[in-house]
Write a protein that holds these residues in place. Sequence first.
Motif, PDB file in Angstrom:
ATOM      1  N   LYS A 108       4.087  -2.628   6.786  1.00 10.87           N
ATOM      2  CA  LYS A 108       3.499  -1.341   7.196  1.00 10.87           C
ATOM      3  C   LYS A 108       2.468  -1.575   8.292  1.00 10.87           C
ATOM      4  O   LYS A 108       1.286  -1.285   8.142  1.00 10.87           O
ATOM      5  CB  LYS A 108       2.848  -0.649   5.997  1.00 10.87           C
ATOM      6  CG  LYS A 108       3.790  -0.459   4.806  1.00 10.87           C
ATOM      7  CD  LYS A 108       3.024   0.021   3.581  1.00 10.87           C
ATOM      8  CE  LYS A 108       3.923   0.056   2.342  1.00 10.87           C
ATOM      9  NZ  LYS A 108       3.152   0.404   1.124  1.00 10.87           N
ATOM     10  N   GLY A 109       2.936  -2.183   9.412  1.00  5.69           N
ATOM     11  CA  GLY A 109       2.037  -2.484  10.516  1.00  5.69           C
ATOM     12  C   GLY A 109       1.418  -1.238  11.107  1.00  5.69           C
ATOM     13  O   GLY A 109       2.061  -0.198  11.230  1.00  5.69           O
ATOM     14  N   GLY A 110       0.144  -1.351  11.483  1.00  6.93           N
ATOM     15  CA  GLY A 110      -0.596  -0.195  11.996  1.00  6.93           C
ATOM     16  C   GLY A 110      -1.511   0.304  10.910  1.00  6.93           C
ATOM     17  O   GLY A 110      -2.739   0.250  11.044  1.00  6.93           O
ATOM     18  N   LEU A 111      -0.918   0.798   9.832  1.00  7.97           N
ATOM     19  CA  LEU A 111      -1.718   1.142   8.657  1.00  7.97           C
ATOM     20  C   LEU A 111      -2.335  -0.124   8.077  1.00  7.97           C
ATOM     21  O   LEU A 111      -3.486  -0.133   7.634  1.00  7.97           O
ATOM     22  CB  LEU A 111      -0.834   1.831   7.607  1.00  7.97           C
ATOM     23  CG  LEU A 111      -1.512   2.201   6.285  1.00  7.97           C
ATOM     24  CD1 LEU A 111      -2.618   3.237   6.519  1.00  7.97           C
ATOM     25  CD2 LEU A 111      -0.476   2.743   5.293  1.00  7.97           C
ATOM     26  N   ASN A 112      -1.557  -1.222   8.096  1.00  5.80           N
ATOM     27  CA  ASN A 112      -2.029  -2.532   7.637  1.00  5.80           C
ATOM     28  C   ASN A 112      -2.132  -3.491   8.816  1.00  5.80           C
ATOM     29  O   ASN A 112      -1.301  -3.453   9.725  1.00  5.80           O
ATOM     30  CB  ASN A 112      -1.058  -3.119   6.605  1.00  5.80           C
ATOM     31  CG  ASN A 112      -1.095  -2.373   5.283  1.00  5.80           C
ATOM     32  OD1 ASN A 112      -2.131  -2.300   4.646  1.00  5.80           O
ATOM     33  ND2 ASN A 112       0.034  -1.811   4.893  1.00  5.80           N
ATOM     34  N   SER A 113      -3.138  -4.338   8.788  1.00  7.91           N
ATOM     35  CA  SER A 113      -3.270  -5.404   9.797  1.00  7.91           C
ATOM     36  C   SER A 113      -2.581  -6.683   9.357  1.00  7.91           C
ATOM     37  O   SER A 113      -2.337  -7.572  10.167  1.00  7.91           O
ATOM     38  CB  SER A 113      -4.759  -5.705  10.069  1.00  7.91           C
ATOM     39  OG  SER A 113      -5.386  -4.609  10.683  1.00  7.91           O
ATOM     40  N   GLY A 114      -2.268  -6.786   8.077  1.00  8.28           N
ATOM     41  CA  GLY A 114      -1.567  -7.959   7.582  1.00  8.28           C
ATOM     42  C   GLY A 114      -2.326  -9.248   7.848  1.00  8.28           C
ATOM     43  O   GLY A 114      -3.528  -9.355   7.590  1.00  8.28           O
TER      44      GLY A 114
END
Length: 508
Positions: A373-379
């Motif tokens: 969930k890139g964007g919402l999460n930076s990972g």
Amino acid sequence: MGHLYIDGEHLTIKDVVNVARGGFLVELSPEAVTKIKKSREYVDNLVEKEQVVYGITTGFGKFSDTYISREDTKTLQRNLIVSHACSMGNPLPEETVRGVMLLRANALAKGYSGIRLETVNTLLEMLNKGVHPIIPEKGSLGASGDLAPLANMVLVMLGEGEAIYKGERLPGKEAMDRAGIKTIELTSKEGLALINGTPVMTSIGALAVYDAMNLMKTADIISSMTLEALKGITDAFNERVHKARGQKGQMATARNVLRITEGSNLTTRQGELRVQDAYTLRCIPQIHGASRDAINYVKEIISIELNAATDNPLIFAEDNMVISGGNFHGQPIALAMDFLGIAVSELANVSERRIERLVNPQLNDLPAFLTKKGGLNSGFMITQYAAASMVSENKVLAHPASVDSIPSSANQEDHVSMGTTAARKARAILDNVEKVLAIEAFAASQAISFREDVVLGRGTRKAYEEIRKNVAPVDDDRIMYIDMDKIDKMIKAGAFVKVVEEELGELE
């Protein structure tokens, strides 16, 4: 609890680790007792005859031409310790201090120092009962040995200074009293015998090279996980390639990686997905192997120094000689420790580049920054930042200390080694490397969790399972340093090496 007899001839790096970390009890061998007594009788004879001998009936350093009377001998030795106890900064770790005490006692056991048997036994009693002097980490030039930090050690023997006893920081006299150890009064030659030498830099070095040897294996294991996570090509590890060059460390690394990844369905052959991999994967044997060879060189130097007579002057009672030399000079250790720092820093350099290949979607077929969930999460974005920060810091720390020298003692001691600084820097670099490799292991395990129908290699499977016992895959952003710290502790404890070697047998 283990037991170790020392004689100044047979101490090993593993012995140092057993005493420093494992609490082994230490005792002089009967041969060492005989040698110490014989050397002391010779010194007593010199004092009785009032012969002029450096450090026995003279002052020190630039004061070597000043004669000291027999009546002033004890005052001279006490003054030596209190005036030289000039170390500053944070205390050395207790394990390092235990190593220092062991190494000084082992050097004295050789019988070249002229110290009294009861003085050596006091030092060993402190070691065995857990009275650990506070030794501030800064202040040694590494020639005439580790004078200032060793003087801080000896203060406690005199009932001065400070010590840790059963976890409590106490005045030296109180620590000795609680442990039931009698304080001592030094006499001729004893102060110099206790503080002139290289045990501080060598203790730091012995523990560091032991950890570096384990870290080297750990780096092979973690890089193998990344190799699988990125579907790396195993042809580059074929023994023919490495035999064609002939470098020992390189050949050993290639063998390790092939054993660790054996049976994996993630690795590929050249031409299946790519013709060749980037250097950080393809050149693991060449990069890791060079560091492996360097670490083995440092191990050899340290192993010799563990059983070296490094004080001055040296007493050769059988030949009726006292020779003033320079065995306290830490140059062999200084160069080795600088080399160790450089060698292990390269393990982090290449590890950080592998981390980048794991998180950068332009370099792999995985979700960007290893999050769905890139964007919402930076990972894992900032994990690479942290690794890059420590790698950059290592580049500063890897500047060699041994190329510097500042004259001391009114230019009598006009070239010094800075070996203890080199050892401390190597230790700091090693800690950073452990942390960078922890980040790589964290990221590689995350990348593997995205692969479907995975069969990991015999060794990588064990490493991955060990991570999953402590760290779950990252589905949504969470506090990352907690997991990073967990894996750092696993690396420091040798967890990956342990589980992989249980499966495969000993790695090289």
